[in-house]
Scaffold this motif. Structure first.
Motif, PDB file in Angstrom:
ATOM      1  N   ASP A 227      -7.985  -9.469   7.318  1.00 52.91           N
ATOM      2  CA  ASP A 227      -6.957  -8.467   7.047  1.00 52.91           C
ATOM      3  C   ASP A 227      -5.632  -9.125   6.661  1.00 52.91           C
ATOM      4  OD1 ASP A 227      -6.571  -9.446   9.579  1.00 52.91           O
ATOM      5  OD2 ASP A 227      -6.334  -7.504  10.558  1.00 52.91           O
ATOM      6  N   ALA A 228      -5.323 -10.261   7.289  1.00 52.43           N
ATOM      7  CA  ALA A 228      -4.095 -10.979   6.930  1.00 52.43           C
ATOM      8  C   ALA A 228      -4.190 -11.550   5.522  1.00 52.43           C
ATOM      9  CB  ALA A 228      -3.823 -12.092   7.940  1.00 52.43           C
ATOM     10  N   ARG A 229      -5.376 -11.960   5.139  1.00 51.63           N
ATOM     11  CA  ARG A 229      -5.537 -12.501   3.780  1.00 51.63           C
ATOM     12  C   ARG A 229      -5.393 -11.384   2.746  1.00 51.63           C
ATOM     13  NH1 ARG A 229     -10.711 -16.225   5.005  1.00 51.63           N
ATOM     14  NH2 ARG A 229     -10.850 -16.382   2.742  1.00 51.63           N
ATOM     15  N   ARG A 230      -5.925 -10.229   3.065  1.00 57.75           N
ATOM     16  CA  ARG A 230      -5.713  -9.096   2.141  1.00 57.75           C
ATOM     17  C   ARG A 230      -4.230  -8.736   2.093  1.00 57.75           C
ATOM     18  NH1 ARG A 230     -10.280  -6.963   4.946  1.00 57.75           N
ATOM     19  NH2 ARG A 230      -8.895  -5.576   6.103  1.00 57.75           N
ATOM     20  N   GLY A 231      -3.594  -8.791   3.260  1.00 60.14           N
ATOM     21  CA  GLY A 231      -2.164  -8.495   3.314  1.00 60.14           C
ATOM     22  C   GLY A 231      -1.354  -9.485   2.494  1.00 60.14           C
ATOM     23  N   ALA A 232      -1.785 -10.738   2.497  1.00 65.71           N
ATOM     24  CA  ALA A 232      -1.075 -11.757   1.707  1.00 65.71           C
ATOM     25  C   ALA A 232      -1.130 -11.425   0.223  1.00 65.71           C
ATOM     26  CB  ALA A 232      -1.686 -13.131   1.969  1.00 65.71           C
ATOM     27  N   ARG A 233      -2.256 -10.935  -0.225  1.00 65.52           N
ATOM     28  CA  ARG A 233      -2.372 -10.600  -1.649  1.00 65.52           C
ATOM     29  C   ARG A 233      -1.424  -9.450  -2.006  1.00 65.52           C
ATOM     30  NH1 ARG A 233      -6.813 -13.363  -3.222  1.00 65.52           N
ATOM     31  NH2 ARG A 233      -7.003 -12.412  -5.251  1.00 65.52           N
ATOM     32  N   LEU A 234      -1.280  -8.509  -1.099  1.00 67.04           N
ATOM     33  CA  LEU A 234      -0.309  -7.435  -1.338  1.00 67.04           C
ATOM     34  C   LEU A 234       1.109  -7.975  -1.302  1.00 67.04           C
ATOM     35  CD1 LEU A 234      -1.891  -4.636   0.876  1.00 67.04           C
ATOM     36  CD2 LEU A 234      -1.473  -4.479  -1.591  1.00 67.04           C
ATOM     37  N   PHE A 235       1.381  -8.809  -0.302  1.00 67.95           N
ATOM     38  CA  PHE A 235       2.721  -9.331  -0.089  1.00 67.95           C
ATOM     39  C   PHE A 235       3.200 -10.108  -1.319  1.00 67.95           C
ATOM     40  CE2 PHE A 235       5.735 -12.508   1.356  1.00 67.95           C
ATOM     41  CZ  PHE A 235       6.516 -11.841   2.275  1.00 67.95           C
ATOM     42  N   GLY A 237       1.771  -9.985  -4.272  1.00 64.36           N
ATOM     43  CA  GLY A 237       1.420  -9.317  -5.512  1.00 64.36           C
ATOM     44  C   GLY A 237       2.017  -7.934  -5.626  1.00 64.36           C
ATOM     45  N   ARG A 238       1.168  -6.946  -5.546  1.00 61.42           N
ATOM     46  CA  ARG A 238       1.551  -5.587  -5.933  1.00 61.42           C
ATOM     47  C   ARG A 238       2.696  -5.011  -5.120  1.00 61.42           C
ATOM     48  NH1 ARG A 238      -0.683  -0.620  -4.541  1.00 61.42           N
ATOM     49  NH2 ARG A 238      -2.450  -1.567  -3.476  1.00 61.42           N
ATOM     50  N   ALA A 239       2.742  -5.311  -3.822  1.00 61.22           N
ATOM     51  CA  ALA A 239       3.806  -4.735  -2.995  1.00 61.22           C
ATOM     52  C   ALA A 239       5.164  -5.369  -3.308  1.00 61.22           C
ATOM     53  CB  ALA A 239       3.469  -4.888  -1.520  1.00 61.22           C
ATOM     54  N   GLY A 240       5.151  -6.552  -3.891  1.00 65.02           N
ATOM     55  CA  GLY A 240       6.407  -7.167  -4.340  1.00 65.02           C
ATOM     56  C   GLY A 240       7.296  -7.681  -3.218  1.00 65.02           C
ATOM     57  N   CYS A 241       6.760  -7.857  -2.020  1.00 62.18           N
ATOM     58  CA  CYS A 241       7.589  -8.335  -0.901  1.00 62.18           C
ATOM     59  C   CYS A 241       8.196  -9.709  -1.208  1.00 62.18           C
ATOM     60  CB  CYS A 241       6.773  -8.419   0.382  1.00 62.18           C
ATOM     61  SG  CYS A 241       5.753  -6.981   0.740  1.00 62.18           S
ATOM     62  N   ALA A 242       7.381 -10.564  -1.866  1.00 62.24           N
ATOM     63  CA  ALA A 242       7.818 -11.934  -2.114  1.00 62.24           C
ATOM     64  C   ALA A 242       8.928 -12.022  -3.145  1.00 62.24           C
ATOM     65  CB  ALA A 242       6.632 -12.793  -2.560  1.00 62.24           C
ATOM     66  N   VAL A 243       9.257 -10.910  -3.756  1.00 67.22           N
ATOM     67  CA  VAL A 243      10.393 -10.922  -4.680  1.00 67.22           C
ATOM     68  C   VAL A 243      11.669 -11.317  -3.925  1.00 67.22           C
ATOM     69  CG1 VAL A 243      11.865  -9.413  -6.056  1.00 67.22           C
ATOM     70  CG2 VAL A 243       9.404  -9.295  -6.304  1.00 67.22           C
ATOM     71  N   CYS A 244      11.780 -10.892  -2.676  1.00 66.59           N
ATOM     72  CA  CYS A 244      12.941 -11.266  -1.860  1.00 66.59           C
ATOM     73  C   CYS A 244      12.546 -12.233  -0.741  1.00 66.59           C
ATOM     74  CB  CYS A 244      13.591 -10.039  -1.233  1.00 66.59           C
ATOM     75  SG  CYS A 244      14.162  -8.829  -2.438  1.00 66.59           S
ATOM     76  N   HIS A 245      11.373 -12.030  -0.170  1.00 68.25           N
ATOM     77  CA  HIS A 245      10.939 -12.880   0.944  1.00 68.25           C
ATOM     78  C   HIS A 245      10.147 -14.051   0.377  1.00 68.25           C
ATOM     79  CE1 HIS A 245      12.399 -10.228   4.104  1.00 68.25           C
ATOM     80  NE2 HIS A 245      11.941  -9.215   3.400  1.00 68.25           N
ATOM     81  N   ALA A 246      10.876 -15.020  -0.191  1.00 74.37           N
ATOM     82  CA  ALA A 246      10.239 -16.128  -0.886  1.00 74.37           C
ATOM     83  C   ALA A 246      10.597 -17.448  -0.234  1.00 74.37           C
ATOM     84  CB  ALA A 246      10.677 -16.134  -2.350  1.00 74.37           C
ATOM     85  N   GLY A 247       9.806 -18.455  -0.541  1.00 75.60           N
ATOM     86  CA  GLY A 247      10.094 -19.800  -0.066  1.00 75.60           C
ATOM     87  C   GLY A 247       9.526 -20.053   1.321  1.00 75.60           C
ATOM     88  N   PRO A 248       9.708 -21.262   1.836  1.00 75.86           N
ATOM     89  CA  PRO A 248       9.092 -21.629   3.116  1.00 75.86           C
ATOM     90  C   PRO A 248       9.559 -20.784   4.295  1.00 75.86           C
ATOM     91  CG  PRO A 248       9.791 -23.581   1.928  1.00 75.86           C
ATOM     92  CD  PRO A 248      10.331 -22.417   1.178  1.00 75.86           C
ATOM     93  N   THR A 249      10.793 -20.270   4.241  1.00 76.61           N
ATOM     94  CA  THR A 249      11.261 -19.428   5.346  1.00 76.61           C
ATOM     95  C   THR A 249      11.053 -17.944   5.065  1.00 76.61           C
ATOM     96  OG1 THR A 249      13.512 -19.193   4.495  1.00 76.61           O
ATOM     97  CG2 THR A 249      13.048 -21.135   5.874  1.00 76.61           C
ATOM     98  N   PHE A 250      10.532 -17.625   3.885  1.00 78.82           N
ATOM     99  CA  PHE A 250      10.302 -16.245   3.473  1.00 78.82           C
ATOM    100  C   PHE A 250      11.614 -15.463   3.368  1.00 78.82           C
ATOM    101  CE2 PHE A 250       6.368 -17.804   5.137  1.00 78.82           C
ATOM    102  CZ  PHE A 250       5.442 -17.375   4.218  1.00 78.82           C
ATOM    103  N   SER A 251      12.619 -16.095   2.816  1.00 77.07           N
ATOM    104  CA  SER A 251      13.868 -15.410   2.498  1.00 77.07           C
ATOM    105  C   SER A 251      14.482 -16.066   1.270  1.00 77.07           C
ATOM    106  CB  SER A 251      14.866 -15.503   3.655  1.00 77.07           C
ATOM    107  OG  SER A 251      16.140 -15.042   3.231  1.00 77.07           O
TER     108      SER A 251
END
Lengths: 360, 481
Positions: A227-235, A237-251
């Motif tokens: 489930d976490a791996r599926r969540g990573a693909r959303l994060f 990809g499509r959900a776009g979370c990584a647009v802001c939560h990027a990099g090693p600290t996720f910010s």
């Protein structure tokens, strides 16, 4: 040459920091994405070994040339961090709001200072702040050194006039000794500047990584559940979370308006810049150790990760300055659960029970 | 013997090897993370273990080298607030420190070190020409001012060093935007194709005419190709030839479409935060908004067009659950509402007719696997008319390689494969049917776009041709000075 920063070779040895200060981060894992847990390599001419990094974090840690990282300074910083003497009435320490066991964040929505005074924002985790581009939810401090004294003098927090800081610390000969050890080239280091540099050094040693997701991306395929791996693909990809939560600290360290607390008096970054477009913008929080840092958001108004995901699924809270990056995601219940599972996989496992110390 | 060092199983993650360490134990690499930010690291040459030294953001380093003594990594990075300007940094290979070495208002790109050490060489465009500079170093600190080795360099991609010099790859010819004039009824070029910019300097790609015919817009890539953040956009006046340049915060662009009022673009590519998808941006790049972000190998969007009123975007959209099928959709840019217009298996490309009543579609033939078709599809009824068929499953070039004439009477398309002499040939067919005609050109072509006057043609044409040049005696020159 300008603009240089050093990580600073630890003298006389990185492992000594853990022993002296009780901050075991220098022992806590690898500085690489691979499965091996090798420590950094000392450069030729270095007199001490360099600290290892928890898995998933950069080997390079920015440190200003004006404040090299040493075990003595980090140890002094830790001592100051836990000492309520830094508050006006001797009741509030930095750790009163940055709790060990909660990745140095607060369990209250907004923190409380001397005389029970209520603050206006949630005390964020201090883990990995050494890599931060700016500090505080509104980014008003450009460095840890600049940030360190704000809570001490803030009337809502520790409320201690800075001119009293030096005399108060000098009353304790142990402190005088510790400051001299930390700043051997300075005649009288006991004072606000020394406190700021020591606290900043200590905070630089607070590092969180080695989460299940780090081990998964390093090649340990069973480290992260499905489930976490599926969540990573959303994060990512499509959900776009990584647009802001990027990099090693996720910010990304930038400021965005998600509509949280819109309508309140707290306009976030606008207070710093006065620019209209900064109304309601707050710094992107890092996402490591989320399982230990509830409640969430700058006002602590969101209690659970499920509520966080619901908020973004709705596209934030509408307001005239809402970030254009947000829009309804139309996630299914399964997708929301997957995203939460991924967010949980960003916390160290086994958990850090105290700063840098692993649970037995 | 080939050993696999790195296979992350994630399409967003990959490494670009830069160079070997002198002992051969490790490779200096650039790593693209899941979030498409860039990281500088070392890869163990035995087991592929990746050690990340330095995480950057979506701006990728351009030019990187490892010092011969193994102590320093030199790299150039686009400046955050002015990404057209590159600065030079030195990063210790143990991660202990980093210094800004060259940060003037000029763009400065690392070439590297000679194998035996000495100064760091980099290109600088300070003063209006591209100069090769040599900077002596004492550790990470400058040892004196940089010295000019040559002041008449051309834009070139560094390909590494040899004993006393550097190899550069120089583009001498490129598949890029060319302009001509076409007579559709006679199927001939009246004015032969000529390039809009010299290939040695840069490459103009993805041409688009404005609706009023006053402007030609294209993306300007560096001649050596590759990723280039930010993407440079040129807006050329058709009457005067004067050009305005903009930097749009994209890492890579596959396709653009100019809005009917000429003020905005739909961009298919890697957006300002590394996300792949279709975005909407003003020409100056200030205020990029996603139209639809792609998922990681689960969703894909491509080939964007504007509606004539500028309120909607047409594009092709594929989802994993659709299998071989791909949908052509229209998204309302104000409400976000998505409408499926057409669905087909193995779509190659499409174009919307000027009155938006039909789409021209190229696809593999669903029932004849060795053939492909060009169709006109009535959007109101779904009726399909076959306009051309090719005995080749990939006989129609993929992507945005067909267009309607402004009067809606003809479709101009690119056909490739055995029926086209092995190349990519421009053809025209009437929307009413009839035999397609070849428009002879002396170059292979792609992405035709007709001016609103129906005659002027912008098209990608030509071949990419490179030369490898050496710049020799570099070390001697520096020593002599």
């Amino acid at each position: 040459v300008s603009g240089g920063t050093r990580r600073g070779a630890l003298r006389p040895g990185g492992a000594g920091v853990a022993a002296a200060a009780g901050a075991a981060l220098f022992l806590s894992g690898a500085g690489c994405l691979g499965p091996a847990t090798e420590a950094g390599t000392a450069p030729p001419g270095s007199t001490g070994s360099l600290p290892a990094r928890p898995l998933g974090l950069d080997l390079y840690l920015p440190v200003p040339e004006s404040n090299p990282l040493t075990p003595e300074k980090a140890a002094l910083g830790e001592r100051l961090f836990f000492d309520p003497k830094l508050s006006r009435d001797g009741t509030v320490a930095c750790t009163s709001c940055h709790l060990p066991g909660h990745a140095l964040s607060d369990t209250l929505a907004v923190s409380r200072g001397v005389d029970g005074r209520v603050g206006v924002r949630n005390a964020p985790t201090l883990m990995n702040r050494g890599w931060a581009r700016s500090l505080f939810w509104d980014g008003r401090a450009a460095s840890l050194e600049e940030q360190a004294l704000h809570p001490i003098r803030s009337p809502r927090e520790m409320d201690l006039p800075l001119e009293t800081l030096g005399p108060r610390l000098r009353e304790n000969p142990d402190y005088v000794h510790a400051f001299r050890a930390a700043f051997p080239d300075e005649e009288d280091p006991v004072g606000p500047e020394g406190v700021a540099r020591a606290l900043a050094s200590y905070v630089r040693t607070l590092q969180a990584g080695d989460a299940p997701f780090d081990r998964f991306r390093a090649g340990q395929r069973d480290a992260s559940p499905d489930d976490a791996r599926r969540g990573a693909r959303l994060f990512f990809g499509r959900a776009g979370c990584a647009v802001c939560h990027a990099g090693p600290t996720f910010s990304d360290g930038r400021f965005h308006n998600t509509g949280i607390s819109w309508g309140s008096a707290d306009l976030g970054r606008y207070r710093v810049t006065g620019a209209d477009e900064d109304r309601g913008r707050f710094r992107t929080p890092p996402l490591r150790e989320l399982t230990r840092t509830a409640p969430y958001m700058h006002d602590g108004s969101v209690r659970t990760l499920e509520e966080v995901v619901d908020l973004y699924d709705r596209g934030g809270t509408p307001n005239p300055f809402l970030s254009h990056r947000l829009r309804p995601l139309d996630l299914t219940e399964q997708e929301k659960a997957d995203l939460v599972a991924f967010l949980r996989a960003l916390s160290a496992d086994p958990p850090l029970s105290r700063v840098g110390e692993r649970s037995p | 013997v080939i050993r696999t060092l790195y296979a992350p199983g994630d399409p967003q993650r990959y490494v670009q090897p830069v160079t070997w360490t002198r002992d051969g134990d490790r490779l200096l690499v650039l790593h693209s993370a899941e979030d498409r930010t860039w990281q500088i690291g070392f890869m163990n040459a035995d087991d592929g273990t990746l050690q990340i030294l330095r995480s950057l953001d979506w701006r990728g380093p351009q030019g990187m080298d490892l010092s011969p003594d193994g102590q320093w990594i030199a790299y150039s990075l686009p400046r955050e607030e002015a990404p057209s300007i590159l600065d030079v940094f030195l990063l210790a290979t143990d991660g202990s420190e980093e210094h800004l070495l060259a940060g003037s208002d000029a763009s400065e790109e690392v070439v590297g070190w000679l194998p035996d050490g000495g100064p760091l060489f980099y290109l600088s465009d300070a003063g209006g020409t591209t100069r090769l500079l040599a900077q002596e170093l004492d550790g990470a600190r400058k040892d004196g001012p940089p010295r000019v080795v040559r002041s008449d360099m051309v834009h070139a991609g560094s390909m590494g060093a040899f004993r006393d010099g550097f190899l550069f790859g120089i583009a001498v010819e490129a598949r890029q935007t060319r302009l001509g004039t076409v007579d559709l009824s006679e199927a001939r070029l009246d004015v032969p194709l000529t390039a809009v910019v010299p290939a040695r300097m840069e490459r103009a790609v993805a041409p688009e005419w404005s609706a009023d015919g006053e402007q030609l817009v294209y993306v300007v890539n560096p001649p050596q190709g590759g990723l280039s953040f930010p993407v440079r956009l040129a807006v050329r006046s058709v009457r005067t030839g004067a050009e305005r340049r903009f930097a749009i915060p994209f890492g890579y662009v596959n396709n653009i479409a100019l809005s009917p009022d000429g003020t905005e673009l739909l961009v298919q590519g890697y957006g300002p935060e590394g996300q792949n998808g279709i975005f909407r941006t003003p020409l100056d790049g200030e205020g990029v908004e996603p139209v639809e972000r792609n998922g990681i190998d689960a969703d894909r969007t491509r080939i964007p067009y504007w509606s004539a009123d500028g309120r909607s975007a047409y594009y092709a959209r594929w989802s994993m659950e659709d299998g071989d099928d791909e949908r052509i959709v229209r998204r309302d840019l104000e409400t976000g509402e998505l409408e499926e217009l057409y669905r087909t298996s193995r779509l190659r490309g499409f174009a919307v007719s000027p009155d938006e009543s039909e789409i021209a579609v190229t696809r593999h033939h669903p029932d004849a696997p060795e053939q492909s078709q060009l169709l006109a599809v009535d959007l109101a009824t779904g009726t399909e008319r076959e306009l051309a068929r090719v005995t080749d499953p990939e006989g129609f070039s993929n992507g945005s390689n067909l267009t309607w004439s402004p009067d809606g009477e003809h479709i101009l398309y690119v056909q490739s494969g055995p029926d086209s002499d092995g190349g990519e040939v421009l053809r025209v067919v009437s929307r009413r049917g009839g035999e397609p005609k070849v428009i002879p050109t002396d170059q292979w072509v792609s992405r035709p776009r007709l001016h609103p006057d129906g005659g002027r043609l912008a098209v990608m044409a030509g071949v990419n041709r490179w030369e490898v040049w050496t710049l020799e005696n570099v070390g001697s020159v520096v020593e002599d000075r």
